[in-house]
Design an enzyme around this catalytic site. Sequence first.
Site, PDB file in Angstrom:
ATOM      1  N   CYS A 135      -4.159   4.732  -3.800  1.00  0.00           N
ATOM      2  CA  CYS A 135      -5.053   5.881  -3.958  1.00  0.00           C
ATOM      3  C   CYS A 135      -4.767   6.606  -5.261  1.00  0.00           C
ATOM      4  O   CYS A 135      -5.249   7.721  -5.467  1.00  0.00           O
ATOM      5  CB  CYS A 135      -4.898   6.838  -2.775  1.00  0.00           C
ATOM      6  N   ASP A 163       0.861  -1.190   0.000  1.00  0.00           N
ATOM      7  CA  ASP A 163       0.000   0.000   0.000  1.00  0.00           C
ATOM      8  C   ASP A 163       0.896   1.237   0.000  1.00  0.00           C
ATOM      9  O   ASP A 163       1.050   1.915   1.016  1.00  0.00           O
ATOM     10  CB  ASP A 163      -0.905  -0.019   1.228  1.00  0.00           C
TER      11      ASP A 163
END
Length: 435
Positions: free
Chosen positions: A393, A367
């Site tokens: 993201c 991540d």
Amino acid sequence: MSARRRGHSAGPGDPGRIVETTIRALGAQGDGIGEDGGRPLYVPLTLPGERVRVRLGERRGDGVAAEPVEMLSRSPDRQSPRCGHFGPCGGCSVQHLDADAYAAWKRDLIVAALSRAGLGDVPVAPTIATPPASRRRATLAARRIAGGTVLGFNARRRHHIVNLDACPVLVPALVEVLPMLREVLTGLLAPGATATVRLAALEPGLDILLGLPVAPDLTGRERLADFARAADLARLSVALGDGEAEPLAARRVATLTFGDVTVAVPPGTFLQASAEGEAALTGLVVDAVAAAARVADLFCGIGTFSLPLARRARVRAVDADRPALAALAAATAGDRLAGRLSTEHRNLFRDPLEGAELAGLDAVVFDPPRAGAAAQASALAASPVPVVVGVSCNPASFACDAATLVAGGYRPETVTPVDQFLWSAHVELVGVFRR
């Protein structure tokens, strides 16, 4: 006859000219995309199918920025915005788009990014939505002016701050504290000075980190302590520039719980934007590696995924953020997870896990920040790890990392959008890859 009269495209001296255009698509930043003379026009607050008169502005990439002047025809997908600040405020870009079209647009951002990377056939699931008033963290800008302090999000394409008095995105407690924050900042900042305000709603209360231009004097510290008491904050900290945060009022331990382990959160540490989004992401990650006995959680932060994973598997948690790793290690000390989760400080951009370090793992979760994890993706592509789960993201950097994994022999199983950045151009996602 001039080039403009012949209908040729706008030149460098054309800002201010008014033209008509039909919006043909909604761009990656939430602007409608029209056309003038063969060049794209980027028109905020418009939707596909709408016919608008716009005023041309400055060049923007391969096209021209423009501002809507008159709406000639409206899209059936248009709805009334939820917030009175919508338009000038840079916090949201698509509050005027109805829910179904909005969810489809968020999904399409990921589909388009994957297609540009040659992965147009990757299955992309429907968008998982999060509710309004659920975003638990925000970074706001502040500036001292003659009448006090303006505090809010930066304006769209402008060098000023929208003075926030309501927000349908943030949890209510973050909005409710803003008047008191303005008052204390007015007493701290010199005229014209700016500051950043990082707010987070944690389990025992609000956690606020002020980025100030100069250190507060004794009087300033007393004002800040009084503010922390009056606002019943869990913690108030200050930092100068990019310096370390100094807690000035630690009234309660600032904590979050992941799985069933409570972590003391360092000031300014990265958190998922909403509890609902975090739950969706965690569920997707845990389900994807359910059969794994040995897992590496890379760019692990304070353990958002590491701690739930450690209930089922042995987890190697790796990050370059020393305070976050220390908080994670302290949370598991003495817990029954102590022998199941190890932490490691490591810069994975310069020194990714590779070779024999990956060979013994059943799954890897990564991540990374918005820039992606190019070096780590390359190392994974050369590894025998059976399952890789990417959380991101940024669809563009994720697509690049995904292409690297696919070139190394991984099969993309699915990508799932999670919308925890409501009405903005940002979207979180989870991608699952298997050998």
